[in-house]
Design an enzyme around this catalytic site. Structure first.
Site, PDB file in Angstrom:
ATOM      1  CG  ASP B  10      -0.271  -0.277   2.514  1.00 20.61           C
ATOM      2  OD1 ASP B  10       0.894   0.176   2.657  1.00 20.61           O
ATOM      3  OD2 ASP B  10      -0.867  -0.897   3.414  1.00 20.61           O
ATOM      4  CB  SER B  11       0.297   4.711   1.225  1.00 24.74           C
ATOM      5  OG  SER B  11      -0.015   4.360   2.563  1.00 24.74           O
ATOM      6  CB  ILE B  12       3.756   1.713   4.205  1.00 26.67           C
ATOM      7  CG1 ILE B  12       2.675   2.390   5.073  1.00 26.67           C
ATOM      8  CG2 ILE B  12       5.067   1.641   4.963  1.00 26.67           C
ATOM      9  CD1 ILE B  12       2.263   1.584   6.291  1.00 26.67           C
ATOM     10  CD  GLN B  15       3.442   7.892   1.618  1.00 27.91           C
ATOM     11  OE1 GLN B  15       3.971   7.960   2.719  1.00 27.91           O
ATOM     12  NE2 GLN B  15       2.184   8.260   1.417  1.00 27.91           N
ATOM     13  CG  HIS B 191       1.699   7.113   5.872  1.00 27.31           C
ATOM     14  ND1 HIS B 191       0.482   7.674   6.194  1.00 27.31           N
ATOM     15  CD2 HIS B 191       1.482   6.304   4.809  1.00 27.31           C
ATOM     16  CE1 HIS B 191      -0.435   7.228   5.343  1.00 27.31           C
ATOM     17  NE2 HIS B 191       0.147   6.385   4.495  1.00 27.31           N
TER      18      HIS B 191
END
Lengths: 242, 242
Positions: B10-12, B15, B191
């Site tokens: 996912d976003s982790i 990024q 995050h």
């Protein structure tokens, strides 16, 4: 298959995924749009880079990169008769090697965006300090590279780019526009600090944005999560990628 | 062709090429040895991730990745009845989805190293502060995720890994071993900070090093520059890659 952008160069490319590196920043900028592929070879000059061309950019590839940065010259510009002379390549041969690289890339894909990047400036004092920190009294007493000689390679790089109609980034000039560039942008008189990496990133992305390679105009590979209906997720995926 | 290591999450994961990101650090560690390919999807849960499997990991690939990290759960663990409920996936379904992902990857390549990573811990106070910084008085008053519920997803992830005989990294536990993990490792309660990225990098590389994927034992793609005879460069390249 997601398009690829290859970063081809020497140690300044190879180290571009370290803290704040320009390669990592490009990867983040093209997230879900293009893959950044690093092909950096520490210590290499353009003469040795030629041996890699057919391997990294095979002419029979059905999916050649959509863009390539070519970032050599820092080693070619090492001076004869000094400690790094084995890496030296004469200026005219450097230019000719860059031409061979560009011709190969164009043969690999006539639509590939090619960006030649000049070597960064050299902080001669920084080079000597760095050598001393490593070797103490045995360190070289005169620098193995000079900013003035590297300037001629930077100019040669820009000339070849103009001659062949490809883009260029003159990092040698750009960095020296900033007061204190020697320590602000260079960690050992040659390689890049976080701020130096930022300059390379900003100049490269400026070129990419100026043509058809602007990340903001490229589609995401799959639906943004906000476009997915939690009660009917199939729909978003049917529209976008099935 | 250079082997690939895919970071799927996912976003982790998405990024992970920002300043000090764990993906960038892996790219640097495997320089000239393996390509790190980021496939991170901000906001995605495992239910939505299933739609991507055949695209990212086609079963007929002749060059599947040699390793894949699977890093979901932070969104699955969003609570029902709170602001992120659209991302919620029940615990049992999360575990079943992870099984489907692992089975697909094994079908893609039976030798692929698969590493399941648990969601990181949640700093509920940090989530509320972050929401307030964005929305002021309109911000949620109770957090959309709790550390306790996320713990059950982290445990579920580790259980599935054991059940299927693949590796796992329990970031939820690991991070909480450090005093002040809430602000040290998490930027907005969820995050990762630079330090948090460092933890993920170190835990993942520990797993890689523990098996056959230790970068120090993998060969360079082409000769190290010190092995090239400047008077006869062909020789080094004939031995290594022609």
């Amino acid at each position: 298959m997601r398009p690829q952008i290859v970063l081809f160069g020497d140690s300044i490319t190879d180290q571009s995924f370290r803290y704040g590196g320009w390669g990592a920043s490009l990867t983040d900028a093209y997230s879900r749009k293009a893959d950044i592929v690093v092909r950096g070879y520490g210590g290499y000059n353009t003469r040795w880079a030629l041996f890699l061309l057919n391997h990294i950019f095979p002419l029979d590839s059905t999916t050649p990169p959509i863009a390539t940065t070519v970032f050599f010259g820092a080693n070619d510009a090492a001076l004869l008769g000094r400690t790094s002379e084995r890496q030296h390549v004469p200026l005219e041969e450097y230019k000719e090697n860059l031409r061979k690289i560009v011709h190969h890339l164009k043969e690999c894909s006539p639509t590939m965006l090619i960006v030649l990047i000049t070597p960064p400036p050299v902080d001669e004092e920084g080079r000597l300090e760095y050598a001393k920190s490593l070797y103490g009294e045995k360190a070289m007493k005169i620098p193995e590279r000079t900013n003035e000689v590297t300037r001629t390679y930077a100019n040669g790089c820009v000339e070849v780019a103009k001659e062949l109609g490809v883009a260029s980034v003159n990092i040698w000039s750009k960095m020296q526009e900033t007061q204190g560039w020697q320590k602000k942008f260079l960690s050992d008189g040659l390689h890049l600090t976080g701020d130096g990496n930022r300059v390379v990133y900003e100049e490269v992305i400026k070129v990419f944005n100026g043509v058809w390679l602007s990340a903001s105009e490229m589609p995401l590979d799959f639906p943004h999560h906000s476009q997915i209906d939690p009660h009917n997720p199939e729909k978003a995926f049917q529209q976008r990628c099935l």
